[in-house]
Enzyme design. Structure first.
Site, PDB file in Angstrom:
ATOM      1  N   GLU A   1      -7.646  -5.408  11.597  1.00 48.47           N
ATOM      2  CA  GLU A   1      -7.105  -5.569  10.243  1.00 48.47           C
ATOM      3  C   GLU A   1      -6.443  -6.934  10.075  1.00 48.47           C
ATOM      4  OE1 GLU A   1      -6.180  -1.022   8.802  1.00 48.47           O
ATOM      5  OE2 GLU A   1      -4.609  -2.082   9.901  1.00 48.47           O
TER       6      GLU A   1
ATOM      7  N   ASP B   1      -5.481  -4.494   5.951  1.00 48.50           N
ATOM      8  CA  ASP B   1      -5.648  -3.077   5.627  1.00 48.50           C
ATOM      9  C   ASP B   1      -5.990  -2.909   4.152  1.00 48.50           C
ATOM     10  OD1 ASP B   1      -5.150  -0.074   6.073  1.00 48.50           O
ATOM     11  OD2 ASP B   1      -3.679  -0.548   4.529  1.00 48.50           O
TER      12      ASP B   1
END
EC number: 3.1.26.3
Length: 230
Positions: free
Chosen positions: A123, A51
């Protein structure tokens, strides 16, 4: 994992040195929990790292690509690019959904098709790629997979209802907008959230979704519809 390794090499020219990182990225918590005696790692920590690197690379790209856009405009566009639904779509585009390891309950409940799981998977893969190959390889992968859609204007057409609601209300003066979880129901693999949107502590509307983010968007969408009727 051999088929996944072949997919990555043939489609994206990526070959992991540390195969354990790749396997961890594709292991959901539900699978790790069902195999505790094997002490299997799951992908949540890699998701955290992925992320962060995704936000950085997309921010750098937007800063260079749109020199005349304001901070607010770039933030709005970035939020649509990295939102859950978008990342889940990229997981499907890369065929990652076929390779994630899920627990039996999660599999039966449709977890392989759930945006929250697939967005987190994308992610986690970025986090694993960062650790194995470095940030330039992550950037190359994103330039191959994500950036073409950004340049096609795909994400400029996506509605961010929370931002739309904020802009509408704050145009009329300073207000405090807050989102609060009203209820959280269902088993861990099939959660359903109900969220209320409050304006200056007064409830304006409610929404539901499979994650807090989706429920907040639904609440904002319902609030906009409600305000348009006033």
């Amino acid at each position: 994992m051999k088929k996944l390794e072949a997919l990555l090499e043939n489609s994206f020219n990526i070959r992991f040195d540390d195969k354990r990182l790749l396997e961890t990225a594709f292991t959901h918590t539900s699978y790790a929990n069902e195999h505790r005696l094997l002490n299997i790692s799951h992908n949540e920590r890699l998701e955290f790292l992925g992320d962060a690197v995704l936000q950085l690379i997309i921010s750098e790209y937007l800063f260079a690509k749109y020199p005349k856009q304001t901070e607010g405009d770039m933030s709005k566009l970035r939020s649509t690019i990295v939102r859950e639904e978008s990342l889940a779509g990229f997981s499907r585009y890369c065929s990652f959904d076929a390779y994630i390891k899920l627990g039996k309950g999660e599999e039966k409940s449709g977890g392989r098709h759930r945006d929250t799981i697939l967005g987190d998977l994308f992610e986690a893969f970025l986090g694993a790629l960062l650790l194995d190959k470095g940030i330039e390889e992550v950037r190359r992968f994103l330039n191959q997979v994500m950036i073409p859609q950004v340049e096609q204007g795909t994400f400029e057409k996506v509605k961010d209802y929370k931002t739309c609601l904020q802009e509408l209300l704050q145009a009329k003066g300073d207000v405090v907008i807050d989102y609060q979880v009203i209820s959280e129901t269902g088993p861990a693999h099939a959660k359903q959230f109900e969220v209320a949107v409050l304006v200056d502590e007064d409830r304006l509307s409610k929404g539901t979704g499979r994650s807090k983010k989706l429920a907040e968007q639904d609440a904002a969408k319902n609030a906009l519809a409600q305000l348009s009727e006033v």
